[in-house]
Design an enzyme around this catalytic site. Sequence first.
Site, PDB file in Angstrom:
ATOM      1  N   ASN A   1       0.680  -1.085  -0.163  1.00 12.44           N
ATOM      2  CA  ASN A   1      -0.005   0.027   0.021  1.00 12.44           C
ATOM      3  C   ASN A   1       0.951   1.320  -0.023  1.00 12.44           C
ATOM      4  O   ASN A   1       1.537   1.286   1.071  1.00 12.44           O
ATOM      5  CB  ASN A   1      -0.973   0.118   1.287  1.00 12.44           C
ATOM      6  CG  ASN A   1      -1.866   1.266   1.490  1.00 12.44           C
ATOM      7  OD1 ASN A   1      -1.818   2.170   0.517  1.00 12.44           O
ATOM      8  ND2 ASN A   1      -2.465   1.332   2.346  1.00 12.44           N
ATOM      9  N   TRP A   2       0.969   1.869  -1.248  1.00  9.77           N
ATOM     10  CA  TRP A   2       1.974   3.077  -1.319  1.00  9.77           C
ATOM     11  C   TRP A   2       1.352   4.271  -0.723  1.00  9.77           C
ATOM     12  O   TRP A   2       1.906   5.309  -0.517  1.00  9.77           O
ATOM     13  CB  TRP A   2       2.114   3.317  -2.634  1.00  9.77           C
ATOM     14  CG  TRP A   2       2.846   2.345  -3.545  1.00  9.77           C
ATOM     15  CD1 TRP A   2       3.172   0.949  -3.029  1.00  9.77           C
ATOM     16  CD2 TRP A   2       3.429   2.316  -4.881  1.00  9.77           C
ATOM     17  NE1 TRP A   2       3.966   0.436  -3.869  1.00  9.77           N
ATOM     18  CE2 TRP A   2       3.981   0.928  -4.938  1.00  9.77           C
ATOM     19  CE3 TRP A   2       3.288   3.403  -5.777  1.00  9.77           C
ATOM     20  CZ2 TRP A   2       4.537   0.794  -6.146  1.00  9.77           C
ATOM     21  CZ3 TRP A   2       3.965   2.932  -7.023  1.00  9.77           C
ATOM     22  CH2 TRP A   2       4.310   1.736  -7.286  1.00  9.77           C
ATOM     23  N   LYS A   3       0.050   4.416  -0.237  1.00  2.00           N
ATOM     24  CA  LYS A   3      -0.660   5.451   0.438  1.00  2.00           C
ATOM     25  C   LYS A   3      -0.224   6.633  -0.412  1.00  2.00           C
ATOM     26  O   LYS A   3      -0.467   6.431  -1.731  1.00  2.00           O
ATOM     27  CB  LYS A   3      -0.275   5.612   1.897  1.00  2.00           C
ATOM     28  CG  LYS A   3      -0.346   4.199   2.703  1.00  2.00           C
ATOM     29  CD  LYS A   3      -0.294   4.653   4.093  1.00  2.00           C
ATOM     30  CE  LYS A   3      -0.245   3.271   4.779  1.00  2.00           C
ATOM     31  NZ  LYS A   3      -0.109   3.342   6.327  1.00  2.00           N
TER      32      LYS A   3
ATOM     33  N   HIS B   1      -9.303   1.039   5.058  1.00  3.82           N
ATOM     34  CA  HIS B   1      -8.195   1.066   5.648  1.00  3.82           C
ATOM     35  C   HIS B   1      -8.288   2.221   6.851  1.00  3.82           C
ATOM     36  O   HIS B   1      -9.264   2.926   6.936  1.00  3.82           O
ATOM     37  CB  HIS B   1      -7.135   1.714   4.806  1.00  3.82           C
ATOM     38  CG  HIS B   1      -5.756   1.784   5.428  1.00  3.82           C
ATOM     39  ND1 HIS B   1      -5.496   2.486   6.260  1.00  3.82           N
ATOM     40  CD2 HIS B   1      -4.665   0.806   5.219  1.00  3.82           C
ATOM     41  CE1 HIS B   1      -3.948   2.322   6.664  1.00  3.82           C
ATOM     42  NE2 HIS B   1      -3.759   1.276   6.002  1.00  3.82           N
TER      43      HIS B   1
ATOM     44  N   GLU C   1      -6.836   4.437   8.061  1.00  3.31           N
ATOM     45  CA  GLU C   1      -6.731   6.075   7.643  1.00  3.31           C
ATOM     46  C   GLU C   1      -7.959   6.525   7.090  1.00  3.31           C
ATOM     47  O   GLU C   1      -8.283   7.491   7.412  1.00  3.31           O
ATOM     48  CB  GLU C   1      -5.484   5.962   7.015  1.00  3.31           C
ATOM     49  CG  GLU C   1      -4.224   5.844   7.466  1.00  3.31           C
ATOM     50  CD  GLU C   1      -2.928   5.420   6.879  1.00  3.31           C
ATOM     51  OE1 GLU C   1      -2.852   5.226   5.769  1.00  3.31           O
ATOM     52  OE2 GLU C   1      -2.093   4.709   7.540  1.00  3.31           O
TER      53      GLU C   1
ATOM     54  N   GLU D   1      -4.788  -5.007  10.751  1.00  6.23           N
ATOM     55  CA  GLU D   1      -3.884  -4.026  10.859  1.00  6.23           C
ATOM     56  C   GLU D   1      -4.035  -3.293  12.086  1.00  6.23           C
ATOM     57  O   GLU D   1      -5.010  -2.214  12.177  1.00  6.23           O
ATOM     58  CB  GLU D   1      -3.993  -2.802   9.755  1.00  6.23           C
ATOM     59  CG  GLU D   1      -3.669  -3.555   8.269  1.00  6.23           C
ATOM     60  CD  GLU D   1      -3.184  -2.522   7.448  1.00  6.23           C
ATOM     61  OE1 GLU D   1      -2.061  -2.831   6.891  1.00  6.23           O
ATOM     62  OE2 GLU D   1      -3.590  -1.398   7.158  1.00  6.23           O
TER      63      GLU D   1
ATOM     64  N   GLY E   1       2.655   2.396  10.679  1.00  4.16           N
ATOM     65  CA  GLY E   1       3.647   3.427  10.690  1.00  4.16           C
ATOM     66  C   GLY E   1       4.473   4.008  11.899  1.00  4.16           C
ATOM     67  O   GLY E   1       5.102   4.607  12.045  1.00  4.16           O
TER      68      GLY E   1
ATOM     69  N   SER F   1       4.028  -2.001  10.297  1.00  4.82           N
ATOM     70  CA  SER F   1       5.528  -1.975  10.514  1.00  4.82           C
ATOM     71  C   SER F   1       5.874  -3.472  10.276  1.00  4.82           C
ATOM     72  O   SER F   1       6.737  -3.936  10.909  1.00  4.82           O
ATOM     73  CB  SER F   1       5.743  -1.669  12.011  1.00  4.82           C
ATOM     74  OG  SER F   1       5.403  -0.284  12.211  1.00  4.82           O
TER      75      SER F   1
ATOM     76  N   GLY G   1       3.137  -1.201   4.203  1.00  7.62           N
ATOM     77  CA  GLY G   1       3.144   0.269   3.916  1.00  7.62           C
ATOM     78  C   GLY G   1       4.526   0.925   3.720  1.00  7.62           C
ATOM     79  O   GLY G   1       4.827   0.609   2.395  1.00  7.62           O
ATOM     80  N   GLY G   2       5.156   1.596   4.454  1.00  8.22           N
ATOM     81  CA  GLY G   2       6.318   2.134   4.353  1.00  8.22           C
ATOM     82  C   GLY G   2       7.415   1.192   3.569  1.00  8.22           C
ATOM     83  O   GLY G   2       8.336   1.563   2.661  1.00  8.22           O
TER      84      GLY G   2
HETATM   85  P1  13P Z   1       3.380   0.413   7.595  1.00  8.44           P
HETATM   86  O1  13P Z   1       3.758  -1.041   7.032  1.00  8.44           O
HETATM   87  O2  13P Z   1       3.985   1.891   7.054  1.00  8.44           O
HETATM   88  O3  13P Z   1       3.168   0.381   9.015  1.00  8.44           O
HETATM   89  O4  13P Z   1       1.828   0.583   6.970  1.00  8.44           O
HETATM   90  C1  13P Z   1       1.017  -0.451   7.095  1.00  8.44           C
HETATM   91  C2  13P Z   1      -0.473  -0.084   6.449  1.00  8.44           C
HETATM   92  O5  13P Z   1      -1.050   0.567   6.968  1.00  8.44           O
HETATM   93  C3  13P Z   1      -0.492  -0.946   5.178  1.00  8.44           C
HETATM   94  O6  13P Z   1      -1.855  -0.698   4.656  1.00  8.44           O
END
Ligand code: 13P
Length: 251
Positions: free
Chosen positions: A9-11, A96, A98, A168, A174, A214, A235-236
């Site tokens: 997920n590149w956000k 998600h 977020e 998640e 993050g 993470s 994510g990251g």
């Molecule tokens: P991180 O891997 O950056 O913690 O993010 C996870 C995430 O929200 C994937 O959708």
Amino acid sequence: MRRKIVAGNWKMNTTVAEGVQLAKELVEGLAEVPADVNLIIAPPFTHLAPVAEIISGSAIALSAQNCADEPKGAFTGEVSAAMLAGIGCTYTILGHSERRQYYGETSEKLVKKIRLALENGLSPIFCVGEKLEERNAGRHFEVVGAQVADVLFQLSELEASKVVIAYEPVWAIGTGVTATSAQAEEIHAFIRGIIAGQFGEEFAERVSILYGGSCKPSNAKELFACPDIDGGLIGGAALKAADFLAIAKSY
Ligand code: 13P
């Protein structure tokens, strides 16, 4: 056998040029990833068409990060499931944390979004997860159980069979704080258990449940080794080709 999935997920990260470059690097490194691991990338909307061209013919699947809760019409700023399917998406992330937290995504909206995604041939990656205060209060099973029931259990068995779940925990997203493999396995097994209660054991055994929060090359192997963890939503670490490929390779 459940599908093993590693999804990125590149956000809201990367320019189109950077995203295209990242996709190219992933295609180049794909040979190192075991053939039974399904790789999915979810770039921002603006990147989907050019990235679709780069990954076309490769084993990488394309996902959006969201879709509209209406099929078409006067909904300024929205992107429909049909539009996403039309440019080569086969998945979309939905719900998600977020989106729940910052954009008021509700379970009612998510049911509509999931149905529209499915009608257009997209597999939803449906996210659930508790906040830190909910875990600290010992309410994580209750919260996650309600998130699953309010959305997945509103669907027919056929609809639900096409949904991938991503657990998640919000406190792990993050933050660099990963759930321990024991914490993650415990709640994954719980999710599979309530799905079995609703749709039956055989059904539940086929649902892929991904861990997100993470997840990185150094902890992916241990997480993916858990019996009820069927991959990751990254994510990251999905923003660096080497890290994302290393996570996939560790499976
Ligand atoms: P991180 O891997 O950056 O913690 O993010 C996870 C995430 O929200 C994937 O959708």
